[in-house]
Each structure stands twice: as structure tokens, then as C-alpha cells.
Design an enzyme around this catalytic site. Structure first.
Site, mmCIF file in Angstrom:
data_model
loop_
_atom_site.group_PDB
_atom_site.id
_atom_site.type_symbol
_atom_site.label_atom_id
_atom_site.label_comp_id
_atom_site.label_asym_id
_atom_site.label_seq_id
_atom_site.Cartn_x
_atom_site.Cartn_y
_atom_site.Cartn_z
ATOM 1 N N LEU C 44 0.852 -1.387 0.066
ATOM 2 C CA LEU C 44 0.112 0.078 0.123
ATOM 3 C C LEU C 44 0.838 1.287 -0.164
ATOM 4 O O LEU C 44 0.816 2.159 -0.763
ATOM 5 C CB LEU C 44 -1.008 -0.014 1.304
ATOM 6 N N SER C 285 -9.505 -11.095 11.977
ATOM 7 C CA SER C 285 -9.459 -9.404 12.219
ATOM 8 C C SER C 285 -9.818 -9.118 13.677
ATOM 9 O O SER C 285 -10.765 -9.682 14.300
ATOM 10 C CB SER C 285 -10.596 -8.812 11.293
ATOM 11 N N ARG C 331 -4.365 -4.189 21.241
ATOM 12 C CA ARG C 331 -3.777 -5.744 20.960
ATOM 13 C C ARG C 331 -2.693 -5.974 21.876
ATOM 14 O O ARG C 331 -2.882 -7.246 22.407
ATOM 15 C CB ARG C 331 -3.158 -5.519 19.553
ATOM 16 N N GLU C 426 5.337 0.278 6.991
ATOM 17 C CA GLU C 426 5.560 -0.463 7.836
ATOM 18 C C GLU C 426 7.427 -0.536 8.135
ATOM 19 O O GLU C 426 7.947 -0.799 9.098
ATOM 20 C CB GLU C 426 5.177 -1.841 7.967
ATOM 21 N N ARG C 436 0.937 -0.513 17.996
ATOM 22 C CA ARG C 436 -0.208 0.056 16.961
ATOM 23 C C ARG C 436 -1.462 -0.297 17.366
ATOM 24 O O ARG C 436 -1.862 -1.483 17.432
ATOM 25 C CB ARG C 436 0.518 -0.511 15.507
ATOM 26 N N SER C 441 -2.363 0.828 10.422
ATOM 27 C CA SER C 441 -1.219 0.718 9.439
ATOM 28 C C SER C 441 -1.669 1.062 8.058
ATOM 29 O O SER C 441 -0.867 1.672 7.213
ATOM 30 C CB SER C 441 -0.838 -0.670 9.500
#
Lengths: 251, 230, 639
Positions: C44, C285, C331, C426, C436, C441
Site C-alpha cells: 500500500l 480480524s 492488541r 511498516e 500499533r 497501518s
């Protein structure tokens, strides 16, 4: 379980290639199909033989790298499944599994089971985009898009470019791939502006690079791991017909 | 035409196949309607023979006839070109191939097409060319005017077992061809609509059964019925 | 010693980017066509940069190891992309997004960079929508949002569970447009093996053509690395198996400092490891935690099937420990909590190394259809791999190596310590601190690629307009090529017994055990010795089949493993150095009585920047102090 593998081996693009039989013992049901091939390669390497080359990367069915023709099926016998998602539970002890690369004039073999799919990029370059320069975009919510259209565009956009449609088609036609992109953009107001031109150019490129013609057989639809539908091809045909017949002559 | 046909866009070729194909289906329906009149024996097959005469002499029908032949040739040439390109697109075939069950007959369009073409040649030489270019068709007079007695010719042919069998086989093949062709034409034209496509597929199925059925029922009736002894 | 300067613009936080944008040097359109940019990696960040830079008129040479840019691992990002649009009227703003990212990163990121990332996020969504990305919409036709871990607003844009794929394909299509225009030249199936530095400036790269085995030289006025992260250090991770650190490591060895290498995110919701043959772990996810509830049995070693365990015998431990955020804690917190329960013997599944993620209540409340709309493809993916149907039985999940916050150190312009070498996405260290947040991201990658790099790169290239096309005949190219060839020959010549994958697996196990979710001094020291021993064994017993002059996937892997050894040792050194717990870096020595991470701000409020001094020598540490002028340093609590 113990299985017999019949695998297409070809040293490079110029070599002739042939099928080689391998007996593989102690294959676990818990392996994925590609893990089984990893396992085969390990045994080959330890015997001093050359491992089987195959494309793979994400191993979760989204990157589109993998693609093997397994026992006569593109991506193997399971539905809506890429090769990397295929599990050995689909096979049983004593099975003979034939593994071939995608076969198409437009996808020449590079080595063993790896083929060159760069023509897909070429088709995309011909028009698979919306010409929106960075910075030129209006506020994202300034154009409401009916949810049904947005969802339909998404359904077309899930194509992973693996080439299974080409591999499965008896004519080696790439229409499902091409139509998915044409259809996605034609469904969105942002993409409407260039829709006709896009259809014309992408179809021209598709024809040029050597894919066959669609005979509406529908094999592509049954083998597409992302469940793309023939309706996209119909939509592409509509776009193309209007581009060629209804639209003014382009200069 | 051959070389330029190769260079037409794939979708253009599909559209040609579809439009021409749909026209040929319409012709088949007209032809079928005409054929049924052969079953009417009153007045020495007058209706059939007069209708056939009309088809053979009317100016507008003649113009359409030229178009029909043209379309048929286009359908054949484009079909062959498509097939050659399709074969060429996979020079190295798969060793093992599983078949998908979707649209089974689509796999054999070139084969059914070729066999139907052979039938057409026989059919033309039996009836059309005979009437057009030779004196081999017997004549019959209605109201003081001479007509080709194609009705008699037809009845005679349909009393021949071998001919009837060949005729029926040809129409079964046509049924296979139509089974895929009709709905496929709509798909090629881009008319695949979630709401109407299932209906179109049903119509295609019905047409692919009714047309061959209609055509084959006539020789069967004639063959087995005493009423049609000639 | 290598000098570094973050070059953060003067002025108030909210004005810095505007001030910078109007003060950077510009390159006029005619001169842009004379400048060549080498871009490695086409995910990306890379694809977005390629399309923007191409549009501007630069000549971009783009490289990727896959057969096409569309396969880069951005494609696998599932949940979404954040932006501060405040479409939900729930009090969101650029500042709040900035604050959430800083706090989510446990106050270990640079304020100015993070604020800029938040600032361009809105424009990024506009751009992606214009590029045809089919984000989810409401019945009104307007864009839909959902919430994600670590925040209390709904600011995440998504395209079912395939947001990364859709964003990447959007950027990729823009890039293909530039290829057609001749502004971007695509070199696929190429592995970057070395960076070429001439007179202190990055001027080119050495690549291996993965099809022919040919070693190639490519020159440009500057080099951009968008080569992603190195989560594959653990062998089993959520990354694509081809992901690697080699390009970044080559740059590091040539003088690009490496920042916070041990900050590596362990994603809490991955499908647990099933067997030893496994080549990777599959992510589920984080968005699933919106509706799924995480629990383990209250009884140790409870062997009953999940559905047989009554409600009052279930421990919804995240809701119990973190009532304010519940299942939506960040996370790192969620991962550690799962590890804590499993280590204590409450884990479920054959191995006891997993916890339940249960949708029973959500299905009851919203109906199966609604859940299917949101997560249908994820449920299918789970079913395909495990054979369990998540509509009926709870998913089993366990943490897995995922995302590297650490990376090449870059200044505000995204330039590394080598002049003319940029790192985006990244591959750099910049925005996410020590942890993160979900959907961050895609935001960072697209923002940097589309809008930030194209501005800042001009500032450097403006001084390069007089530099003629760089020739690949320069002695530095020759030298680099020679070194690369020697390294390959060395690998081919070992002719031992073990495959590169065997070593990778063994290295991964060491790193997972000692430098994974929890770290301590003794373990890290032990791991360092183990890694060194393994590395020695590697150079004695590696087996690479076939030759280097052809497509050779074993050789590719071997080259990557060499560099994994390098980064592994640096990770351990970095983890040893940072004696505090912060974000994903949990030092067991530094925790509160109730087991939460304890940050030591007075001592470790810096970016740890490491300088390479040579093979077998420990790295030298430099510190970039982190100054927080706009946020109040708080205990990072989600309770």
C-alpha cells in the site's frame, strides 16, 4: 496417509517439461495442500533432488499467488477455495493426485508449477483504474452511493487475480477477471466517467495478449475462489457494446 | 472475411453470434409452422405447397432469404474463428481434467454445430436445391396453376425409416445446440439480469425442447400413420 | 558515529505540517522528468507512492519480489483504515486520533509525525474513495464506520474483512495507470540484495532477478524502501511467508540506523497453531472483538466442550479486568491477557494454548444475518481452516506475531540516516510507538505514500536536479554487486544438511519463546547465545539445492534467513536495553502488582536507535529523546 503425486516438472521456460511421479508417505490430514508440498520438497531436498517450485505467499487465500491445477480442478476439488486454503482432509489414503500448472498461451510456464501471469497487469494498465490524481479527490461523503451498488461493486472487487478463471475455462478466456474490474468501476459513480473507454481498452488488451473467447460455459464461475459471477461478464458486454455502438466515435 | 474476423474484438464476435443465432431461431419457428401444414392432406397438400411456393417466390421473402443465407454463413464463419482462437489459447492441454456441470452443452457447440451443418447440406440438396435448380420435383396443379409438389416429396421422404432416423438425430443435436445457445445469446448481449435470467434460461430450455420436438413429431406422425400413405 | 536529526518543523503541533509543506523546496515539472526514483516494495505505501510520484512527473522504477504488486501483504489487512472524519458525530477529531495513537503506542512515538498522520488521514479516505475503493456504506449511501480496539469512537472505514486488499488494489490501479503512461517502470520478481551508496548518498540497488538468477544493477537519484515488516522473524506469524527484512537490513548495514527493533506487535486474534507442519498463522480480524466476547473456563483444565460450559462458569477475563474497554482493549493488552490465562492453565483446545472468541450473544441480539454481513468472510475462512463453524461454536484464538512498530529510523521527511534513502510504511519506525492500534497501518501506509513522501522527497531532489543520470558503472555498484555474488556463492558452497526453512523455524521458536509476548533479562541473554549458536550452525550445515543461476526459492529463503539472524540479535539487544515495559514490549521485571505493564518514563522516554558496526559486533545505541508537549503523560489504562 500415503499418496502418489504426479507433478509437472519443467526446469525453465525453454525446457520441455514432463510429469514425474512421487510417492509420499506419512502425510498428515492436518496439513494444508501446500504444507504437503513443503513436506514433499523437504524429502526431495534431503535426497539431493530439486524441490518443486510453486508460487505462494500469504497462505490465507487473499494474495492470489498460489494456483495449481489439481486432479483436473483449478485450485483443487473444494469450492470457493484457493490452493493454499485447500486441506489434505479432501484426500484419502492411496489417492493419486495430479498437479499441473495453469495452462494458457497467455500464462507461459516459468518453472515447474509457476506461470507468468504478468499479462493481467498489462490488462490493468490498459484501463483498470480511475484516473483520480492524488489530491484531486472531493470529500469522500460528497457522492452518496446506494448501498446496493457499493455492495455489488465490492462483490466484483474481491477478485484476487489468481487466474483460476483462465485455467478452468476450456477456452482459456480471461473474461471473468477483466469483467470484474470493469464491472466494479462501472457500478460506482467515480468510475462511470471512464467506463466505456475502460471497457473498450481493457477488452482490446485482453484480446491482444492471447486469451480465448468466452462461450458462456461458466466454468470460471464455478472455480473462482472468490465466487465472482458471470453477471460481471454480462455487465462488461453491456459496457463494451455501448462503447462500440452507442458512444460517439472516439478521436 | 476470415482475417478481419480474427481481428474483431472478442465481444463483438460474441454479439454477432448471439444476434445471428437469435435470428436463426426465429427462422426455425417460421419453418416449423410451415412444416406443420404438410400434415393437412385436404386438396392434395394444397396449403403446404402453396405456402412453400409463396416462400420461394415472394420478393420480400426472397430478400430475407438472402439475408438468412448470409447470416448462416456469418454464424458458421465466426463460430469457426472463435473456436480456432479458443483452441489456440491453450496450446498445451491438461493431462487430467474434471468437468464442471454448468452448461454442459456449451462444451460441444462446435461439434453439434458441425453436425447440424452436414444435415443442412443434405437437407438443402433434398428439398431446396432440388426445387430451385432441377426438374426432379414433381409438379401439381391447383386452380390451373402449376406448383412444385414438395408436399409429396416430403411425405415420400418421411416414409423412409433411415431418413426419419437421421432427421430426428439432427434435431436432437439442434436441441443440444439451442439449449446452450439461447440463454448464452442473452448473456453475450449483456442481458443477464438477476430478475429475468432464470426466466430466460427456462425459455431457452423450452425452446430447445419444443423446436426439435415439433420438427420430429411431423415425420413420426407421417411414418406411423396409415393416413399418410402415398 | 552517524548523526541524526529528526528535523521536526518549528511551530505549534497543529501547524507543523502546513508550515513544512509551504517551506520545503519544490522541483519544477520539467526537472522532475530528469529525476529517477528507485522504489522497493509495492504494498500500500509503495504503490500509493508510485502513483503519486509518477503523477508528479518523476521517473519511478518500482521493484517487488512477487509477480505483481497486487499481491503485497497489505492485501491481507482485514479490519479497516482509520480517519478522523467524525462522520458519527461521536466527538472525534484530528487531535483525538492523534492522542489515541500516541496513547495506544504507549507514549513512545514522535508527536509531530503522529499528528501529521492523523491530519492526512481524512484526505486519504477521500483519495481511496475516488480511486474506486468500495468501502462499506449505510443505506443512506454514506460511508459506514465501525469501532476498533483501543478507542472509544467509531472512526474505522472498512470493506468487509478485506479492507487492506481493497486499499491496495486502489493504489495498485493508480500505479498501473502510471506504468501505462511510462512514468513507473515495474520490475517484479526481483529481490533487493544490497543498497548502493555513493559519496554518502543512496544511488541505487542491487537486485536478483528471481526468474533467471541474474544479478542486476539499478540506479536512481534516490531510493525509497517500502518493504514492510519482519514479523516473520517468529517463522510462524500472520505475515505472508515471503515477507522478510533483507532490504531494510541491507540499508541498515550501509548506514541507515534502526529504531526500536524489539517493538513487535503480537496480534491477539489469530487461529492457533494446529501442527508442526504449519507454515504460517492466519489472522482473524480485530474487528471481531466488536461483537465477539473472549472467555476461558473458570475451572482449570476444563475439558468440556465450549457450549457445554454454563454461563456462570465462564470467565470473560477482558471484561472483568478492563471494564471500560472490555473486549476492545488494545492488541498488546489483549494478547498478554490471553497468554496470562493460558500460562495459568485455563487455556482451551488440545494444546491449552487458545481462548474462546464467542459470538453467541451477538447472534442472539443482532441475528445471524447481521453478523454474517459484518464478518461472513472471516467466519468462512475460519471454518475452512479449522472445520469448526463459528456460528455454532466459539472460535478458538491465540496471539501471533504480526506487525513491527520498529524499523528504519526516519526523520520528519521520512528520510533515513543515509541521505536520499527514504523508508515508508511498516518499514520505518515512525508512528506507532511501542504498539500499533488496529486500522492504523493502512492509514499510515496510504498517508505516507499518497501525500507525505511526494512532498518531502522534493525537498531533497530539488538539490539533485543538476546531478546527471546515475551510471551503474560506478565502482560502488561494482563493489556491491561483487559482495552480493560472494554472499550467494558462500551460501551455495556450504552444502550441509539442513534447509533454510529448518533454520528459520528454529530461530523463530527461540525468538517466540524469549523475545515474544513477554521478555526477561535471563531469557534474553540465553536467547542471544542460542541465536549465535544457531547462526554458526547455519553457516556450517545449510543446504541450498540447485544453482544460483535459475529460479531457486531455497536460495531466496537462505538469503532472508541470514538477515533474520542479524535482526534477531538486534531485537534481543534492544529488548535487553529497554528495562521497562511499554506497549508490546513487556519486560517481566517491570510490571505492576496486578500484572499490568509498567512504563518507566523517566529513563526510557526515547527512541532506541541502533548503529551497525560490523558483523559479530554489538550495535551501538543512540537515543532520540521523545518530548511530549501536547499530551499529558498518563498511565496507559484501559480499566
Amino acid at each position: 496417509m500415503n499418496i502418489t503425486l504426479e507433478i509437472w516438472r519443467q526446469k525453465d521456460a525453454k525446457s520441455k517439461g514432463k510429469f514425474v511421479i512421487y510417492k509420499l508417505n506419512d502425510v498428515s490430514e492436518e496439513m494444508s495442500f501446500l504444507e504437503m508440498l513443503d513436506f514433499l520438497n523437504n524429502t526431495l531436498i534431503s535426497k539431493g533432488e530439486s524441490p518443486v517450485a510453486f508460487d505462494h505467499d500469504c497462505r490465507e487465500g487473499i494474495c492470489g499467488s498460489c494456483g495449481l491445477y489439481i486432479n483436473g480442478w483449478a485450485h483443487g476439488p473444494a469450492h470457493l477455495t484457493t490452493t493454499c486454503e485447500l486441506r489434505m482432509t479432501k484426500f484419502k489414503d492411496g489417492d493419486k493426485i495430479t498437479i499441473e500448472p495453469w495452462r494458457s498461451k497467455a500464462f507461459p510456464v516459468i518453472k515447474d508449477l509457476i506461470v507468468d501471469r504478468s499479462v493481467f497487469d498489462k490488462i490493468m494498465q490498459a484501463g483498470g483504474f480511475i484516473s483520480a490524481n492524488s489530491g484531486a479527490a472531493p470529500e469522500a461523503n460528497s457522492i452518496p452511493i446506494p448501498k446496493d451498488n457499493a455492495d455489488a461493486a465490492f462483490d466484483a472487487a474481491v477478485c484476487i487475480g489468481c487466474g483460476a478463471c483462465v485455467a478452468a475455462c476450456k477456452n482459456s478466456s480471461a473474461m471473468l477477471f477483466v469483467s470484474a474490474k470493469i464491472s466494479q468501476f462501472a457500478l460506482l459513480p467515480q468510475g462511470k466517467t471512464e467506463a466505456k473507454e475502460r471497457a473498450r481498452k481493457m477488452v482490446a488488451k485482453m484480446d491482444e495478449v492471447g486469451f480465448g473467447n468466452c462461450t458462456n460455459t461458466g466454468s470460471c464461475e464455478t472455480r473462482c475462489p472468490k465466487g465472482l459471477k458471470l453477471t460481471h461478464i454480462a455487465k462488461m458486454n453491456r459496457e463494451f457494446i455501448t462503447a462500440k455502438i452507442v458512444a460517439e466515435k472516439s478521436t | 472475411m476470415g482475417n478481419s474476423t480474427f481481428h474483431l474484438a472478442s465481444i463483438t464476435k460474441k454479439v454477432i453470434m448471439a444476434l445471428v443465432g437469435l435470428f436463426l431461431v426465429m427462422f426455425l419457428l417460421v419453418h416449423l409452422g410451415l412444416n406443420f401444414t404438410v400434415l393437412i392432406l385436404e386438396g392434395d397438400r394444397e396449403i403446404f405447397n402453396k405456402a412453400a411456393h409463396f416462400m420461394g417466390t415472394n420478393l420480400i421473402v426472397k430478400i430475407v432469404e438472402v439475408g438468412l443465407f448470409g447470416f448462416l454463413i456469418v454464424h458458421i464463419i465466426v463460430g469457426i474463428v472463435l473456436q480456432l482462437q479458443n483452441w489456440g489459447a491453450r496450446p498445451k492441454r491438461y493431462k487430467k481434467r474434471a468437468t464442471t456441470q454448468l452448461s454442459f452443452f456449451s462444451r460441444y457447440m462446435i461439434h453439434t454445430g458441425a453436425l447440424i451443418f452436414i444435415f443442412l447440406i443434405i437437407h438443402f440438396s433434398d428439398f431446396y436445391f432440388k426445387a430451385k435448380f432441377t426438374d426432379l420435383v414433381p409438379l401439381i396443379t391447383y386452380d390451373g396453376k402449376e406448383y412444385h409438389d414438395l408436399g409429396l416429396l416430403t411425405l415420400q421422404k418421411f416414409k423412409m425409416g433411415g431418413f426419419v432416423i437421421g432427421y430426428i438425430i439432427a434435431f436432437i443435436l439442434l436441441g443440444f445446440h439451442l439449449n446452450h445457445a439461447f440463454q448464452s445469446a442473452f448473456q453475450s448481449m449483456g442481458w443477464n439480469h438477476s430478475r429475468y435470467m432464470p426466466f430466460i434460461k427456462k425459455v431457452g430450455l423450452v425452446i430447445s425442447i419444443l423446436i426439435p420436438l415439433g420438427f420430429t413429431i411431423i415425420p413420426l406422425v407421417i411414418y406411423f400413420s396409415e393416413a399418410y400413405s402415398v | 558515529m552517524i548523526k541524526f536529526d529528526a528535523k521536526i518543523p518549528e511551530g505549534p503541533l497543529t501547524e507543523k505540517w502546513s508550515i513544512h509543506k509551504r517551506s520545503v523546496k519544490l522541483v519544477n515539472p520539467a526537472n522532475k522528468t530528469k529525476l529517477d526514483i528507485i522504489l522497493v516494495g509495492t504494498g500500500l505505501a509503495g504503490a500509493a507512492a508510485a502513483s503519486s510520484l509518477g503523477e508528479l512527473g518523476y521517473n519511478v522504477k518500482a521493484f517487488c519480489f512477487q509477480d505483481t504488486p497486487r499481491r503485497a501483504h497489505s492485501v491481507a489487512a482485514q479490519g479497516g483504515i482509520n480517519a478522523a472524519k467524525n462522520y458519527r458525530n461521536d466527538g472525534d477529531s484530528v487531535y483525538r486520533l492523534f492522542y489515541d495513537v500516541i496513547k495506544g503506542g504507549d507514549f513512545r512515538a514522535r508527536e509531530a509525525n503522529v499528528y501529521r498522520a492523523a491530519e492526512v488521514s481524512n484526505q486519504t479516505i477521500d483519495q481511496l474513495v475516488a480511486a474506486g475503493v468500495p468501502f462499506a456504506r449505510e443505506y443512506s449511501g454514506y460511508l459506514d464506520n465501525r469501532s476498533f480496539g483501543g478507542v472509544q469512537v467509531s472512526r474505522t472505514f472498512y470493506a468487509k474483512g478485506q479492507t487492506g486488499q481493497q486499499c491496495l488494489l486502489g493504489a495498485y490501479s493508480g500505479m498501473m495507470r502510471q506504468v501505462a503512461k511510462g512514468k513507473v517502470t515495474m520490475y517484479s520478481r526481483r529481490d533487493m540484495l544490497d543498497l548502493v551508496v555513493i559519496d554518502g548518498k543512496a544511488r541505487g540497488i542491487i537486485t536478483r532477478n528471481l526468474v533467471t538468477g541474474e544479478i542486476e544493477r539499478h540506479a536512481g537519484h534516490c531510493v525509497v524502501l517500502a518493504t514492510g515488516g519482519y514479523g516473520t522473524i517468529y517463522y510462524l506469524s500472520t505475515l505472508a511467508v515471503g515477507s522478510n527484512v533483507s532490504a531494510a537490513w541491507a540499508a541498515h548495514k550501509k548506514g541507515a540506523l534502526f529504531a526500536n527493533p524489539s517493538f513487535i506487535q503480537i496480534h491477539p486474534t489469530s487461529i492457533p497453531q494446529l501442527n508442526d507442519y504449519q507454515a504460517k498463522l492466519t489472522l482473524m480480524s480485530e474487528s471481531l472483538r466488536n461483537d465477539g466476547r473472549i472467555w476461558v473456563p473458570k475451572k482449570k483444565g476444563d475439558a468440556r466442550a465450549a457450549n457445554d460450559i454454563p454461563e456462570d462458569e465462564r470467565d470473560y477475563y477482558l471484561e472483568r479486568r478492563y471494564p471500560a474497554f472490555g473486549n476492545l482493549v488494545p492488541r498488546d493488552v489483549a494478547s498478554r491477557a490471553a497468554k496470562e490465562r493460558c500460562d495459568a492453565g485455563y487455556g482451551v483446545g488440545k494444546t491449552g494454548l487458545s481462548v474462546y472468541l464467542d459470538f453467541k450473544d451477538a447472534i442472539k441480539k443482532q441475528g445471524k444475518k447481521a453478523i454474517e454481513n459484518k464478518y461472513g468472510n472471516l467466519f468462512e475462512l475460519y471454518y475452512k481452516i479449522t472445520g469448526d463453524n463459528p456460528y455454532e461454536v466459539p472460535m478458538r484464538i491465540y496471539p501471533a506475531g504480526h506487525y513491527t512498530m520498529g524499523g528504519l529510523w526516519v526523520d520528519y521527511n521520512l528520510m533515513t540516516t543515509i541521505e536520499g534513502l527514504y523508508a515508508i510504511g511498516e518499514a520505518n519506525f515512525s508512528d506507532h510507538g511501542a504498539n500499533r492500534l488496529g486500522a492504523g497501518s493502512l492509514m499510515q501506509c496510504s498517508g505516507e505514500g499518497y501525500f507525505i513522501l511526494p512532498v518531502t522527497i522534493g525537498d531533497y531532489l530539488a538539490d539533485e536536479i543538476k546531478t546527471p543520470r546515475i551510471s551503474t558503472d560506478h565502482p560502488e555498484f561494482e563493489k556491491a554487486e561483487k559482495e552480493v555474488k560472494e554472499k550467494i556463492d558462500k551460501l551455495m558452497a556450504i552444502n550441509g544438511k539442513q534447509t533454510p526453512t529448518t533454520f528459520h523455524k528454529r530461530l523463530g521458536k527461540i525468538m517466540w519463546d524469549y523475545c515474544g509476548m513477554a521478555r526477561n533479562e535471563k531469557g534474553l541473554q540465553k536467547a542471544m547465545i542460542m541465536v549465535q549458536e544457531l547462526e554458526e550452525e547455519f553457516w556450517k550445515d545449510l543446504k541450498v539445492s540447485d544453482s544460483a543461476k535459475e529460479l531457486n526459492q531455497e536460495l531466496e529463503k537462505a538469503g532472508h534467513v541470514v538477515d533474520f539472524f542479524g535482526i534477531a540479535k538486534l531485537m534481543i539487544q534492544d529488548a535487553l536495553n529497554r528495562k521497562e515495559s511499554c506497549g508490546a514490549h513487556f519486560r517481566e521485571e517491570s510490571q505492576t502488582p496486578d500484572g499490568e505493564a509498567k512504563r518507566i518514563h523517566s529513563e526510557y522516554s526515547y527512541v532506541a536507535i541502533w548503529e551497525y558496526l560490523g558483523e559479530d559486533k554489538p550495535h551501538t545505541l543512540h537515543k532520540e529523546p521523545l518530548v511530549f508537549e501536547n499530551v499529558e503523560l498518563k498511565e496507559r489504562s484501559y480499566k
